[in-house]
Write a protein that holds these residues in place. Structure first.
Motif, PDB file in Angstrom:
ATOM      1  N   ASP A 300       0.598  -1.270   0.053  1.00  0.00           N
ATOM      2  CA  ASP A 300      -0.085   0.129  -0.132  1.00  0.00           C
ATOM      3  C   ASP A 300       0.870   1.263  -0.029  1.00  0.00           C
ATOM      4  O   ASP A 300       2.089   1.326   0.422  1.00  0.00           O
ATOM      5  CB  ASP A 300      -0.833  -0.060   1.173  1.00  0.00           C
ATOM      6  CG  ASP A 300      -2.129  -0.950   1.074  1.00  0.00           C
ATOM      7  OD1 ASP A 300      -2.456  -1.310   0.148  1.00  0.00           O
ATOM      8  OD2 ASP A 300      -2.608  -1.105   2.204  1.00  0.00           O
ATOM      9  N   LYS A 351      -0.868   7.043  -6.712  1.00  0.00           N
ATOM     10  CA  LYS A 351      -1.593   6.127  -6.540  1.00  0.00           C
ATOM     11  C   LYS A 351      -1.665   5.515  -4.913  1.00  0.00           C
ATOM     12  O   LYS A 351      -1.597   4.547  -4.838  1.00  0.00           O
ATOM     13  CB  LYS A 351      -1.028   4.905  -7.267  1.00  0.00           C
ATOM     14  CG  LYS A 351      -1.107   4.900  -8.758  1.00  0.00           C
ATOM     15  CD  LYS A 351      -0.966   3.769  -9.657  1.00  0.00           C
ATOM     16  CE  LYS A 351      -0.682   4.112 -11.038  1.00  0.00           C
ATOM     17  NZ  LYS A 351      -1.417   4.968 -11.676  1.00  0.00           N
ATOM     18  N   ASN A 353      -3.245   5.038  -1.389  1.00  0.00           N
ATOM     19  CA  ASN A 353      -4.254   3.959  -1.156  1.00  0.00           C
ATOM     20  C   ASN A 353      -4.845   4.475   0.347  1.00  0.00           C
ATOM     21  O   ASN A 353      -6.090   4.069   0.470  1.00  0.00           O
ATOM     22  CB  ASN A 353      -3.722   2.538  -0.921  1.00  0.00           C
ATOM     23  CG  ASN A 353      -2.974   2.138  -2.003  1.00  0.00           C
ATOM     24  OD1 ASN A 353      -2.029   1.811  -2.214  1.00  0.00           O
ATOM     25  ND2 ASN A 353      -3.934   1.667  -3.000  1.00  0.00           N
ATOM     26  N   ASP A 380      -7.541   4.632  -6.563  1.00  0.00           N
ATOM     27  CA  ASP A 380      -6.630   3.819  -5.803  1.00  0.00           C
ATOM     28  C   ASP A 380      -7.051   3.887  -4.358  1.00  0.00           C
ATOM     29  O   ASP A 380      -6.636   3.211  -3.322  1.00  0.00           O
ATOM     30  CB  ASP A 380      -5.185   3.910  -6.021  1.00  0.00           C
ATOM     31  CG  ASP A 380      -4.910   3.498  -7.535  1.00  0.00           C
ATOM     32  OD1 ASP A 380      -4.890   2.059  -7.636  1.00  0.00           O
ATOM     33  OD2 ASP A 380      -4.354   4.241  -8.344  1.00  0.00           O
ATOM     34  N   ARG A 382      -8.703   3.719  -1.030  1.00  0.00           N
ATOM     35  CA  ARG A 382      -9.068   2.758  -0.255  1.00  0.00           C
ATOM     36  C   ARG A 382      -9.897   3.012   1.188  1.00  0.00           C
ATOM     37  O   ARG A 382     -10.841   2.657   1.670  1.00  0.00           O
ATOM     38  CB  ARG A 382      -8.429   1.236   0.143  1.00  0.00           C
ATOM     39  CG  ARG A 382      -9.165   0.013  -0.039  1.00  0.00           C
ATOM     40  CD  ARG A 382      -8.045  -1.147  -0.414  1.00  0.00           C
ATOM     41  NE  ARG A 382      -7.000  -1.248   0.209  1.00  0.00           N
ATOM     42  CZ  ARG A 382      -6.703  -1.822   1.496  1.00  0.00           C
ATOM     43  NH1 ARG A 382      -7.835  -2.087   2.159  1.00  0.00           N
ATOM     44  NH2 ARG A 382      -5.529  -1.756   2.063  1.00  0.00           N
ATOM     45  N   CYS A 408     -15.206   4.197   0.289  1.00  0.00           N
ATOM     46  CA  CYS A 408     -13.843   4.152   1.432  1.00  0.00           C
ATOM     47  C   CYS A 408     -14.314   4.542   2.785  1.00  0.00           C
ATOM     48  O   CYS A 408     -14.999   5.303   2.973  1.00  0.00           O
ATOM     49  CB  CYS A 408     -12.987   5.126   1.119  1.00  0.00           C
ATOM     50  SG  CYS A 408     -12.244   5.101  -0.456  1.00  0.00           S
TER      51      CYS A 408
END
Ligand code: WTA
Length: 652
Positions: A300, A351, A353, A380, A382, A408
């Motif tokens: 991550d 990107k 996370n 990307d 989360r 998320c």
């Protein structure tokens, strides 16, 4: 209230079935953690590499007069080895730090674990060559550049204690901290770009060092190449020395309870206190909370937007992520430069996370409109996190909808400089959320709600009071630097047997915690803690000021703004120019974060007959809520209140 709280529960978004912690997992693990803390933490401690394993896990005592907190006390480890060396075999070529500069046109830097190791060793060797020894203090006054991380970890490597001073603090504030901790060395940079402007850090350090022992060495990172003054024999070009220093430096075995860092933070009285965190327990706690709260998994990309000058930067840019072998993003700039899309541009570019920021930033960006978010590919992302102050449901909902696209989980993490890591927070995959609530305690944390006046424990749900913690956790601060008595008095005297957080809270019908803000004279401006007493003493240090009282008031973006009531010396004319002068004065005394937003000229302050300022009244007037001032009969001169109301500054 209970009914609406329940209705507001948000289900866990799809796709989190394989999160580290599930709802049942949370319940079971929490139960174990509080019923047998020594067994629980004894297992968790194994997430670190120990040079000599511990045999004792917990030795803690909250009794006023004999407060003492020790975790893993006979264990020996090195924090830098845990954050770097132990990853070299498995992830030497993995990126440890992505550095994103202030100016988007400057290329980002990708620093692998191997490169991090080399740079930290070189810097550690430079520190050693400057005479820094185990237990010595090093003040770090740096912008958000990789060298800040190198300096922290170099200290940890050789057993020196770092104390970071936020680069927005003034020379006076820097000098006070250098002197309080007796630093041998300060490391700074020539200038610091932020939002396209430059802060003259070296010049600030020069000014600070005028008030410090002339034995303090000054290491300078030539970051921008801007011209600065140079004092031969005192100033050292650290990057030049790093080039010739050896790329290897053995780690120093340290006791689990040896201090790792001191971080100054504001309290309700007096000057800022040096919060001391030690090595073993702090790192176990930072690493564990980083893993569980953010459901961090190998590979991550993790971004915490805080500054390393605050505890959030310590625990969630550096120590937690690196202990877990993560890739951590370090951002030099600000959310609105060059435009209001910068955060989202950086998320897309690297990107990201997991994204962790403060409600004040969310509110500011919310005001710029969702189009700034929508331009960027945030697929990307989360997990989203917030920290620093209560988040208003409106900002939470905006964050969820526009940034998280409803997919998320949002972790609203409540904690403090003193706590080392998250104490109350949802866990993705385990906790249903409610906008505005920090939800449930982390493993091993026992929140207790007390009646403010009587100190009686309030049982059950649907209750409100002051928030205390019933037992120790490994990330807890151990003492105030040089003043253990102050440590005990601040946190353990008022409510015997408990750690007092200084926050108020509500526990709703579901047992969820809602932090209602500070109950002491600390205000929270843009997520930064400020003691009202500090701002007051800066104001009264001005020759034209006789008296000052400072309170917080609700501010749309900052959460709280600083409202100052100022009584001038006899014969001094209250003018707008003087207002500006006083704001500037406070900026120079403390730093821009302490600038009063509103200054009201107060011919008199409401005082009791014994001379105590009645802040409750001043708060109400500042909140524009003067209809409900409560009992003013104990005032020495009730008429001053009418004048203050008539001339109030916040009529919004
Ligand atoms: C406040 C920052 C509500 C609180 C990590 C605390 C919060 C103080 C939250 C500590 C949150 C922090 N919800 N309030 N999620 N997080 N606070 O030491 O008043 O800079 O006591 O630590 O910030 O601020 P500090």
């Amino acid at each position: 209230m209970g009914a609406t709280d329940t209705a507001a529960k948000r289900a866990i978004p799809a796709g989190f079935e394989s999160a580290h912690v599930t709802p049942d997992g949370y319940r079971n693990m929490y139960e174990t953690s509080v019923s047998d803390p020594a067994a629980f933490w004894g297992e968790e401690g194994k997430r670190l590499d120990w040079i000599q394993p511990y045999s004792k896990v917990k030795d803690t005592n909250f009794d006023f007069g004999s407060v003492s907190i020790k975790w893993f006390e006979d264990g020996v480890l090195n924090v830098a080895a845990n954050c770097i060396d132990r990853h070299l075999d498995t992830r030497g070529d993995q990126v440890a730090i992505i550095w994103e500069p202030d100016d988007p046109a400057t290329p980002a830097k990708h620093i692998t674990y191997r490169e991090l190791h080399e740079n930290v060793c070189r810097m550690a060797n430079v520190f050693l060559s400057q005479g820094v020894m185990r237990g010595d203090r090093v003040v770090i006054y740096l912008p958000m550049i990789p060298e800040a991380a190198y300096a922290m970890l170099a200290c940890a490597r050789i057993g020196a204690i770092h104390s970071i001073v936020f680069a927005g603090f003034s020379p006076d504030a820097l000098a006070n901290r250098i002197n309080d901790c007796g630093a041998k060395l300060v490391i700074t940079a020539d200038t610091a770009p932020r939002g396209g402007r430059r802060t003259p850090l070296k010049a600030n350090t020069d000014a600070a060092l005028l008030h410090c022992s002339d034995r303090v060495r000054c290491l300078v990172v030539k970051h921008t190449g801007d011209q600065t003054t140079w004092i031969d024999g005192r100033d050292v070009d650290v990057l030049a020395l790093m080039q010739t220093a050896a790329p290897d430096c053995p780690v120093r075995p340290m006791g689990a309870e040896d201090p790792l860092f001191i971080l100054y933070t504001s309290g309700s009285t007096g000057k800022p206190k040096g919060v001391v965190h030690t090595s073993g327990g702090y790192l176990v706690y930072a690493a564990m909370t980083h893993q569980y709260t953010f459901d961090y998994k190998d590979g991550d990309i993790f971004w915490c937007t805080a500054d390393v000058g605050w505890v959030t930067g310590h625990s969630y840019i550096i120590y937690g992520p690196l202990a877990n072998g993560a890739t951590t993003v370090m951002f030099e700039g600000v959310p609105t430069y060059p435009d209001a899309g910068r955060f989202w541009e950086v998320c897309a570019k690297h990107k990201v996370n997991q994204f962790y920021t403060a409600p004040t930033a969310i509110r500011a960006l919310m005001g710029q409109g969702p189009e700034w978010v929508e331009k960027h590919d945030l697929s990307d992302l989360r997990i989203l996190g917030t920290v620093g102050e209560p988040i208003n449901p409106e900002a939470w909902t905006w964050y969820d909808k526009h940034v998280g696209k409803g997919k998320c989980p949002i972790v609203d993490t409540w904690w403090q400089t003193e706590t080392g890591g998250h104490l109350i927070t949802p866990l993705p995959g385990a906790t249903e959320t409610k906008p505005g609530s920090a939800t449930l305690p982390f493993f091993g944390v026992k929140p207790v709600v007390l009646e403010a006046e009587s100190g009686k424990v309030v049982e059950g749900n649907g209750v409100e009071g002051v928030l205390c913690i019933g037992d120790s956790w490994p990330g807890q601060m151990r003492t105030v630097w040089g003043d253990h008595q102050r440590f005990q008095e601040t946190y353990f005297q008022q409510y015997k047997g408990y750690y007092f957080t200084g926050d108020g809270c509500r526990r709703d019908e579901d047992g969820y915690y809602w932090i209602t803000g500070r109950v002491d004279d600390v205000i929270n401006v843009s997520g930064h803690r400020m003691g009202t007493a500090e701002v007051e003493s800066a104001l009264v240090a001005h020759e034209k000021v006789a008296e000052a009282a400072v309170v917080g008031y609700p501010h749309e973006i900052k959460g709280q703004g600083i409202y100052a009531y100022v009584t001038l010396m006899k014969g001094v004319e209250p003018t707008d120019d003087l207002r500006k002068e006083l704001v500037k004065w406070v900026r120079t005394e403390i730093g821009p974060i302490a600038s009063p937003d509103l200054i009201q000229w107060a011919p008199g302050l409401p005082k009791t007959r014994s001379g105590k300022i009645m802040r409750r009244i001043l708060r109400k007037i500042a909140e524009n809520d003067y209809g409900a001032l409560g009992d003013t009969s104990t005032l020495a001169d009730p008429s001053v209140v009418d004048d203050l109301i008539d001339n109030r500054m916040n009529r919004g």
